[in-house]
Scaffold this motif. Sequence first.
Motif, short mmCIF file in Angstrom:
data_model
loop_
_atom_site.label_atom_id
_atom_site.label_comp_id
_atom_site.label_asym_id
_atom_site.label_seq_id
_atom_site.Cartn_x
_atom_site.Cartn_y
_atom_site.Cartn_z
N PRO A 1 0.80 -1.23 0.00
CA PRO A 1 0.00 0.00 0.00
C PRO A 1 0.84 1.28 0.00
CG PRO A 1 -0.93 -1.58 1.54
CD PRO A 1 0.40 -2.13 1.10
N GLU A 2 1.89 1.29 0.80
CA GLU A 2 2.73 2.49 0.87
C GLU A 2 3.49 2.69 -0.44
OE1 GLU A 2 2.85 0.06 3.28
OE2 GLU A 2 1.62 1.13 4.74
N ILE A 3 3.95 1.63 -1.04
CA ILE A 3 4.67 1.74 -2.32
C ILE A 3 3.70 2.22 -3.40
CG2 ILE A 3 5.88 0.45 -4.12
CD1 ILE A 3 7.03 -1.32 -1.87
N ALA A 4 2.49 1.68 -3.41
CA ALA A 4 1.50 2.13 -4.40
C ALA A 4 1.23 3.62 -4.26
CB ALA A 4 0.20 1.34 -4.24
N ASP A 5 1.12 4.09 -3.02
CA ASP A 5 0.89 5.52 -2.79
C ASP A 5 2.06 6.36 -3.29
OD1 ASP A 5 -1.59 4.97 -1.69
OD2 ASP A 5 -0.87 5.09 0.39
N ARG A 6 3.28 5.89 -3.04
CA ARG A 6 4.45 6.65 -3.48
C ARG A 6 4.58 6.65 -5.01
NH1 ARG A 6 6.53 4.60 1.47
NH2 ARG A 6 7.52 2.79 0.48
N ILE A 7 4.33 5.52 -5.65
CA ILE A 7 4.41 5.48 -7.11
C ILE A 7 3.33 6.38 -7.72
CG2 ILE A 7 4.19 4.00 -9.16
CD1 ILE A 7 6.81 3.61 -7.55
N GLY A 8 2.13 6.36 -7.16
CA GLY A 8 1.07 7.26 -7.62
C GLY A 8 1.47 8.71 -7.46
N ALA A 9 2.11 9.04 -6.34
CA ALA A 9 2.56 10.41 -6.10
C ALA A 9 3.67 10.81 -7.08
CB ALA A 9 3.05 10.56 -4.66
N VAL A 10 4.54 9.88 -7.41
CA VAL A 10 5.61 10.16 -8.38
C VAL A 10 4.99 10.44 -9.75
CG1 VAL A 10 7.52 9.10 -9.67
CG2 VAL A 10 7.46 8.97 -7.17
N ILE A 11 4.02 9.64 -10.15
CA ILE A 11 3.36 9.87 -11.44
C ILE A 11 2.74 11.26 -11.47
CG2 ILE A 11 1.41 9.16 -12.90
CD1 ILE A 11 2.11 6.22 -12.04
N ASP A 12 1.96 11.59 -10.45
CA ASP A 12 1.35 12.93 -10.39
C ASP A 12 2.42 14.02 -10.35
OD1 ASP A 12 -1.16 11.81 -10.39
OD2 ASP A 12 -1.58 12.21 -8.28
N GLY A 13 3.45 13.78 -9.58
CA GLY A 13 4.52 14.78 -9.44
C GLY A 13 5.26 15.03 -10.74
N LEU A 14 5.43 14.01 -11.55
CA LEU A 14 6.11 14.19 -12.84
C LEU A 14 5.26 15.01 -13.80
CD1 LEU A 14 7.78 10.70 -13.06
CD2 LEU A 14 8.98 12.90 -12.88
N TYR A 15 3.94 14.86 -13.72
CA TYR A 15 3.05 15.72 -14.51
C TYR A 15 3.22 17.18 -14.06
CZ TYR A 15 0.32 12.33 -17.18
OH TYR A 15 -0.09 11.40 -18.10
N LEU A 16 3.27 17.37 -12.76
CA LEU A 16 3.45 18.71 -12.21
C LEU A 16 4.80 19.30 -12.62
CD1 LEU A 16 2.00 20.76 -10.45
CD2 LEU A 16 3.05 19.70 -8.46
N ARG A 17 5.83 18.49 -12.56
CA ARG A 17 7.18 18.93 -12.95
C ARG A 17 7.18 19.37 -14.42
NH1 ARG A 17 12.46 17.27 -11.60
NH2 ARG A 17 12.07 18.07 -9.54
#
Length: 190
Positions: free
Chosen positions: A145-161
């Motif tokens: 669960p924690e890894i899924a949350d972090r990978i999801g955050a990375v995906i969103d963060g790369l869009y933001l970047r």
Amino acid sequence: MSVEPKRRAQLVEATIHEIGANGSLDVTVGKIAKRAGVSAALAFHYFGDKDKLFLAAMRHVLSVYGAEVRGALLVSNGPRERLEGIVRASFSSCNFRADVISAWLNFYVLARRNEEAQRLLSVYHRRLRSNLLHDLRSLADTAAPEIADRIGAVIDGLYLRYASNPDDMTGQTATDHALATLSNELGALE
């Protein structure tokens, strides 16, 4: 395709392009309609208001994304390859392009004030997490669960970047960053 679905599709595409060109939801239905080659009255007739038109555009974006993820999962063998497929679909040329990224950013803003947008965004987040968890469970057990949350955050963060500095990011570099994060997460478990 009859006239109404064709016109609706034209308006949805025009909405994505106008938001991308403008960088915000501060576009008029008239401008969107003009790009689509229809009258503003017809756009209002089909969608009711600009928020509903934008939500239709985001449903289209999410539909394209969902189809890419399902396609990636179909051709993948094993949990690791399936996870990598989800990441690659997130940054494919259909999903990771300037106008779609601009639409995503505005979708997040709209979700703060619009319940339907908030619900649609929540559905996206739950599906992404569920897709990631499905294969992470066999690779990461209780850490999934924690890894899924972090990978999801990375995906969103790369869009933001990308949105803040598009010259430093491509779909391939975003994919590489997200896959490296996935590898680091899974490597830390060994």
